[in-house]
Design an enzyme around this catalytic site. Sequence first.
Site, PDB file in Angstrom:
ATOM      1  N   LEU A  85       3.056   9.234  14.070  1.00  0.00           N
ATOM      2  CA  LEU A  85       3.173   9.749  15.428  1.00  0.00           C
ATOM      3  C   LEU A  85       3.051   8.541  16.334  1.00  0.00           C
ATOM      4  CD1 LEU A  85       0.808  12.882  15.341  1.00  0.00           C
ATOM      5  CD2 LEU A  85       3.306  12.868  15.238  1.00  0.00           C
ATOM      6  N   ASP A  86       3.865   8.475  17.390  1.00  0.00           N
ATOM      7  CA  ASP A  86       3.768   7.299  18.246  1.00  0.00           C
ATOM      8  C   ASP A  86       2.485   7.344  19.075  1.00  0.00           C
ATOM      9  OD1 ASP A  86       4.165   8.759  20.626  1.00  0.00           O
ATOM     10  OD2 ASP A  86       6.328   8.481  20.565  1.00  0.00           O
ATOM     11  N   LYS A  87       2.201   6.249  19.745  1.00  0.00           N
ATOM     12  CA  LYS A  87       0.949   6.117  20.496  1.00  0.00           C
ATOM     13  C   LYS A  87       0.755   7.223  21.515  1.00  0.00           C
ATOM     14  CE  LYS A  87      -1.026   1.469  20.792  1.00  0.00           C
ATOM     15  NZ  LYS A  87      -1.227   0.295  21.670  1.00  0.00           N
TER      16      LYS A  87
END
Length: 266
Positions: free
Chosen positions: A105-107
């Site tokens: 999952l991205d930041k």
Amino acid sequence: QGMRRLDQLLSSLGYCSRREAMAFVKEGRVKLDGVVLKRSDQRVDSALITVDDLPLEAPEGLLAMLHKPVGYACTHSEDEGPNIYELLPSHWPDRNPVVTSVGRLDKDTSGLLLVTDIGDLVHRFTSPKAEVEKVYLAELDRELDPQLVEIFAKGDLMLRGEEKPCLPARLEIVSPKTARLTITEGRYHQVRRMFASQGWHVEKLHRERFGPHELGDLAETGQPREQAGRVADLLHDLAHHPEALQQLADLHRVTTGAAGDAAGDL
């Protein structure tokens, strides 16, 4: 895994180095079926070992559920700021094989991540053939058009720079600016790019489900970020549930519906 040397076993599970295992034994911290061990090179059955009177943690392979907060990267690198491995129990990053996330999952995305040290699970879950369902809750910058439901479901949506259309995805409009999207692929930033292709910007993105695994109570933490991001609990200890490996590998066979994401940095 059969009988293993005690020092090798403790080291592989992140409790200590092989040399430090000698101190563990000398201090009487390690027992075999309730009896204090005297040698760190003794071959033992991991199921019978305790450290400080507690059973070994997932000696046959770890799979855990993590509620990822916004602001943490899914990387082992320290160059990208805070990462999800800082949220794990302190000895987990020392396990061998290494503990890693199943997909990313991205930041700027929060929600459910699975973490494991079982390489076969990572491969099976993230393979394009798996089509494991993942469900996301997205908040958009403006009111949604009901026509998006059909656009995402048709299976012909093209993303910029891609040669193949997205697989059919299931969109549910929850409120004027909120939608629940289920996909079965893992393209780079796929959820955000799908909405962007139709002129919407995703302001918040949260993963609610991975295959049959849901955040459940973890999604309602009401706690500071550091606690919201803790590992909730082990989903399966494969030492006690040997059938779990096949069940997990076959998630795509038992999930329902037509959509979810497989591996991407969403």
